[in-house]
Design a protein around this motif. Structure first.
Motif, PDB file in Angstrom:
ATOM      1  N   SER A 209       7.253  13.396  -4.386  1.00  0.00           N
ATOM      2  CA  SER A 209       6.891  12.194  -5.148  1.00  0.00           C
ATOM      3  C   SER A 209       5.574  11.563  -4.705  1.00  0.00           C
ATOM      4  O   SER A 209       5.045  10.693  -5.394  1.00  0.00           O
ATOM      5  CB  SER A 209       8.014  11.155  -5.049  1.00  0.00           C
ATOM      6  OG  SER A 209       8.081  10.627  -3.739  1.00  0.00           O
ATOM      7  N   HIS A 210       5.018  12.009  -3.576  1.00  0.00           N
ATOM      8  CA  HIS A 210       3.734  11.466  -3.119  1.00  0.00           C
ATOM      9  C   HIS A 210       2.617  11.909  -4.066  1.00  0.00           C
ATOM     10  O   HIS A 210       2.562  13.076  -4.457  1.00  0.00           O
ATOM     11  CB  HIS A 210       3.420  11.925  -1.692  1.00  0.00           C
ATOM     12  CG  HIS A 210       4.291  11.287  -0.673  1.00  0.00           C
ATOM     13  ND1 HIS A 210       4.974  12.011   0.272  1.00  0.00           N
ATOM     14  CD2 HIS A 210       4.609   9.987  -0.436  1.00  0.00           C
ATOM     15  CE1 HIS A 210       5.665  11.195   1.031  1.00  0.00           C
ATOM     16  NE2 HIS A 210       5.469   9.966   0.623  1.00  0.00           N
ATOM     17  N   PRO A 211       1.713  11.007  -4.404  1.00  0.00           N
ATOM     18  CA  PRO A 211       0.633  11.351  -5.341  1.00  0.00           C
ATOM     19  C   PRO A 211      -0.219  12.536  -4.892  1.00  0.00           C
ATOM     20  O   PRO A 211      -0.604  13.358  -5.721  1.00  0.00           O
ATOM     21  CB  PRO A 211      -0.204  10.068  -5.407  1.00  0.00           C
ATOM     22  CG  PRO A 211       0.746   8.975  -5.022  1.00  0.00           C
ATOM     23  CD  PRO A 211       1.706   9.595  -4.041  1.00  0.00           C
ATOM     24  N   HIS A 212      -0.515  12.665  -3.595  1.00  0.00           N
ATOM     25  CA  HIS A 212      -1.355  13.765  -3.141  1.00  0.00           C
ATOM     26  C   HIS A 212      -0.661  15.111  -3.361  1.00  0.00           C
ATOM     27  O   HIS A 212      -1.309  16.122  -3.633  1.00  0.00           O
ATOM     28  CB  HIS A 212      -1.769  13.595  -1.679  1.00  0.00           C
ATOM     29  CG  HIS A 212      -0.698  13.875  -0.684  1.00  0.00           C
ATOM     30  ND1 HIS A 212       0.287  12.959  -0.368  1.00  0.00           N
ATOM     31  CD2 HIS A 212      -0.431  14.981   0.058  1.00  0.00           C
ATOM     32  CE1 HIS A 212       1.118  13.486   0.527  1.00  0.00           C
ATOM     33  NE2 HIS A 212       0.695  14.722   0.804  1.00  0.00           N
TER      34      HIS A 212
ATOM     35  N   GLN B 104       1.625  15.678  -5.815  1.00  0.00           N
ATOM     36  CA  GLN B 104       1.667  15.898  -7.267  1.00  0.00           C
ATOM     37  C   GLN B 104       0.354  16.468  -7.759  1.00  0.00           C
ATOM     38  O   GLN B 104       0.322  17.340  -8.607  1.00  0.00           O
ATOM     39  CB  GLN B 104       2.009  14.595  -7.983  1.00  0.00           C
ATOM     40  CG  GLN B 104       3.428  14.154  -7.725  1.00  0.00           C
ATOM     41  CD  GLN B 104       3.755  12.792  -8.316  1.00  0.00           C
ATOM     42  OE1 GLN B 104       2.876  12.075  -8.790  1.00  0.00           O
ATOM     43  NE2 GLN B 104       5.017  12.434  -8.284  1.00  0.00           N
ATOM     44  N   ALA B 105      -0.753  16.029  -7.175  1.00  0.00           N
ATOM     45  CA  ALA B 105      -2.069  16.557  -7.570  1.00  0.00           C
ATOM     46  C   ALA B 105      -2.223  18.009  -7.116  1.00  0.00           C
ATOM     47  O   ALA B 105      -2.832  18.811  -7.819  1.00  0.00           O
ATOM     48  CB  ALA B 105      -3.163  15.693  -6.962  1.00  0.00           C
TER      49      ALA B 105
END
Length: 125
Positions: free
Chosen positions: A116-119, A121-122
């Motif tokens: 779930s961390h944005p980094h 997901q990217a």
């Protein structure tokens, strides 16, 4: 024989183990003792943990799940190297990730949090 190698730490140093891992993962077909060797490597030479995780990534590319015995060892090794192996697990096809999480339900909550961390997901997008 594998146990003897891991017991002889002066002869089978971390560098020798790393070279052996590199050779094993390139064999066709993959040797059945590969996963046991990886699991023992993490225990015998913790500094090789990143190398083992890198090898797990190579095994995803080689579709390790096609061999049930290797797949079972892969899941155990991923569990042993968690959280370092989380990104590797997220590279699995969805059905295989679900299968791995059924085998080791304890991985689900921390892996979901990690994913779930944005980094992350990217990276996995």
């Amino acid at each position: 024989a594998v146990n003897v190698c891991f017991a002889a730490r002066q002869t089978f140093t971390a560098e020798v183990l790393a070279m052996a891992i590199n050779q094993l993962v390139e064999q066709v077909p993959l040797p059945l003792l590969l996963m046991r060797s990886l699991i023992q490597t993490v225990a015998a030479a913790p500094k090789l943990r990143p190398r083992v995780v890198e090898t797990l990534n190579k095994l995803v590319q080689k579709q390790v799940w096609r061999n049930p015995r290797l797949w079972e060892g892969f899941v155990k090794c991923a569990q042993q190297t968690a959280p370092d192996s989380y990104l590797v697990l997220l590279q699995l096809p969805v059905a295989k990730l679900q299968e791995a999480l059924q085998k080791v339900p304890a991985l689900r909550p921390p892996l979901a949090k990690y994913a779930s961390h944005p980094h992350v997901q990217a990276t996995t997008a």
